[in-house]
Design a protein around this motif. Structure first.
Motif, PDB file in Angstrom:
ATOM      1  N   UNK A   1      -6.373   4.523  -4.390  1.00 13.83           N
ATOM      2  CA  UNK A   1      -6.123   3.177  -4.453  1.00 13.83           C
ATOM      3  C   UNK A   1      -7.370   2.429  -3.548  1.00 13.83           C
ATOM      4  N   UNK A   2      -7.958   3.341  -2.920  1.00 18.60           N
ATOM      5  CA  UNK A   2      -9.232   2.984  -1.896  1.00 18.60           C
ATOM      6  C   UNK A   2      -8.323   2.128  -0.839  1.00 18.60           C
TER       7      UNK A   2
ATOM      8  N   UNK B   1       0.475  11.556   6.480  1.00 15.58           N
ATOM      9  CA  UNK B   1      -0.943  12.355   6.459  1.00 15.58           C
ATOM     10  C   UNK B   1      -1.420  12.223   5.088  1.00 15.58           C
ATOM     11  N   UNK B   2      -0.617  13.172   4.304  1.00 15.28           N
ATOM     12  CA  UNK B   2      -0.820  13.087   2.843  1.00 15.28           C
ATOM     13  C   UNK B   2      -0.869  11.941   2.080  1.00 15.28           C
ATOM     14  N   UNK B   3       0.283  11.198   2.523  1.00 16.63           N
ATOM     15  CA  UNK B   3       0.198   9.801   1.745  1.00 16.63           C
ATOM     16  C   UNK B   3      -0.968   8.921   2.154  1.00 16.63           C
ATOM     17  N   UNK B   4      -1.406   9.003   3.280  1.00 15.15           N
ATOM     18  CA  UNK B   4      -2.649   8.222   3.581  1.00 15.15           C
ATOM     19  C   UNK B   4      -3.958   8.602   3.131  1.00 15.15           C
ATOM     20  N   UNK B   5      -4.068   9.959   2.819  1.00 15.39           N
ATOM     21  CA  UNK B   5      -5.218  10.471   2.007  1.00 15.39           C
ATOM     22  C   UNK B   5      -5.022  10.208   0.620  1.00 15.39           C
TER      23      UNK B   5
ATOM     24  N   UNK C   1       0.760  -1.336  -0.021  1.00 11.08           N
ATOM     25  CA  UNK C   1      -0.142  -0.055  -0.032  1.00 11.08           C
ATOM     26  C   UNK C   1       1.025   1.462  -0.132  1.00 11.08           C
ATOM     27  N   UNK C   2       0.377   2.233  -0.613  1.00 13.08           N
ATOM     28  CA  UNK C   2       1.065   3.528  -0.841  1.00 13.08           C
ATOM     29  C   UNK C   2       1.193   4.131   0.639  1.00 13.08           C
TER      30      UNK C   2
END
Length: 281
Positions: free
Chosen positions: A256-257, A246-250, A89-90
Motif C-alpha cells: 500500500x506504499x 515488523x512483518x506488517x510494516x514491511x 494503515x495496515x
C-alpha cells in the motif's frame, strides 16, 4: 534446528499477520462484510482438513461451551478489526497487536508457569511503547479510528486464552476447533448485519479468490494455535508475536506504499529493538 514449539508458534503468528495485511485489499474489492464472511467461511477448510487427519477424541459440554464463547468473541473482533482496516494503515493497525502479545506473555507466565526473564519483560514493554508511538498522529493525538482495532486485539487475545482452556478440557483440539470456527462465522454474519460499513470500491466479486486465500491463512493460524496449546508454548507464541508489526510494516509498505511520521518511525524502531531483546532473552 527449530523445535516443535517454535514451529507451532510461527505457524500461529505468521499466517495471521499475512491475513490481516491482505485484508485491506479484499475489503476494497468486496466490502468488509462480504470479505469477512468469505474469509471466515474459507477458514473452516484447514480445520476440516485437520479433522480428517486427527480423530475428534473425547469431549465435554464445558469444552464446547468455551469454544462457542471463543467463536463469539473472535467473530465480534473481526467486525471491529475490519472497521479500522477499512480506513487506517495496515502497518499502524497491526502494530496494535502488541497489546495482545502482552496478554499472552503474562498469561503464559502467571497461569501456565512458563519462564520469562526480566529482560524479556523490559523488551515487551519497549515494544508496547513503540506501538503507542505508531498509533500517534502528526498532531500528537491518538488516532481514535484505531480504537476498534485495539478492542479487536483485546477480544482476540482473551478469546484464544479461553480457547486454550477449551482444548485442555477436551480429549483433543479438533472438535473445539470446528465448534469455534463455525461460531465465528455465525457471529460475524449475524452481528455484521447490524454494522454499517463503507462500500467496496467496486461492486463486484473479483476478490473472492483472494478472500478465500486470506481465509485459509486465517484458518491455518488458528490450527497453529491449537498446536501451541498442545505443546504448552503460549508464552513463546506471545513473544514471537511481538515481531508481527515488523512483518506488517514491511507488507504495508510493499502493498500500500504506507509511510510513517517521524514519531511513528521511532516507534517502529523501538518495536524492533524491544522484539530483539525479547527473542534473545
Amino acid at each position: 534446528m527449530l523445535g516443535y514449539a517454535t514451529v507451532a508458534a510461527l505457524m500461529y503468528t505468521l499466517p495471521f499477520v499475512f491475513a490481516d495485511a491482505f485484508s485491506k485489499k479484499i475489503i476494497r474489492k468486496l466490502g468488509a462484510y462480504r470479505a469477512g464472511a468469505i474469509v471466515l467461511a474459507a477458514g473452516l477448510l484447514p480445520a476440516l482438513a485437520v479433522s480428517i487427519l486427527i480423530p475428534l477424541g473425547a469431549y465435554s459440554g464445558y469444552s464446547i461451551m468455551l469454544a462457542v464463547v471463543t467463536g463469539m468473541l473472535v467473530g465480534v473482533g473481526y467486525l471491529l478489526f475490519y472497521k479500522s482496516i477499512e480506513t487506517e494503515q495496515v502497518s499502524n493497525t497491526i502494530a496494535l497487536s502488541e497489546l495482545g502479545a502482552l496478554i499472552f506473555v503474562a498469561f503464559g507466565f502467571v497461569v501456565l508457569n512458563e519462564p520469562i526473564t526480566g529482560a524479556g519483560i523490559i523488551g515487551v514493554l519497549i515494544v508496547l511503547i513503540g506501538a503507542v508511538f505508531i498509533a500517534t498522529t502528526e498532531g500528537k493525538n491518538f488516532n481514535r479510528k484505531l480504537l476498534p482495532a485495539v478492542a479487536s486485539y483485546l477480544l482476540w487475545s482473551s478469546a484464544f486464552i479461553i480457547f486454550s482452556y477449551s482444548i485442555r478440557a477436551s480429549g483433543g483440539f479438533v472438535l473445539p476447533l470446528l465448534t469455534a470456527k463455525v461460531t465465528m462465522l455465525a457471529t460475524f454474519l449475524i452481528a455484521g448485519l447490524m454494522v454499517s460499513y463503507r462500500k467496496a470500491e467496486k461492486d463486484q466479486f473479483n476478490g473472492i479468490k483472494e478472500a478465500a486465500a486470506v481465509g485459509i491463512l486465517d484458518g491455518t493460524g488458528t490450527v497453529g494455535f491449537c498446536f501451541v496449546v498442545v505443546l504448552g508454548a503460549i508464552g513463546l507464541a506471545g513473544i514471537i508475536n511481538a515481531l508481527s508489526p515488523v512483518v506488517g510494516g514491511v507488507l504495508g509498505y510493499i502493498l500500500y506504499k504506507e509511510r510513517f511520521t517521524t514519531l511513528q518511525a521511532c516507534g517502529f524502531a523501538a518495536m524492533i529493538i524491544g522484539a530483539m531483546i525479547v527473542v534473545m532473552s
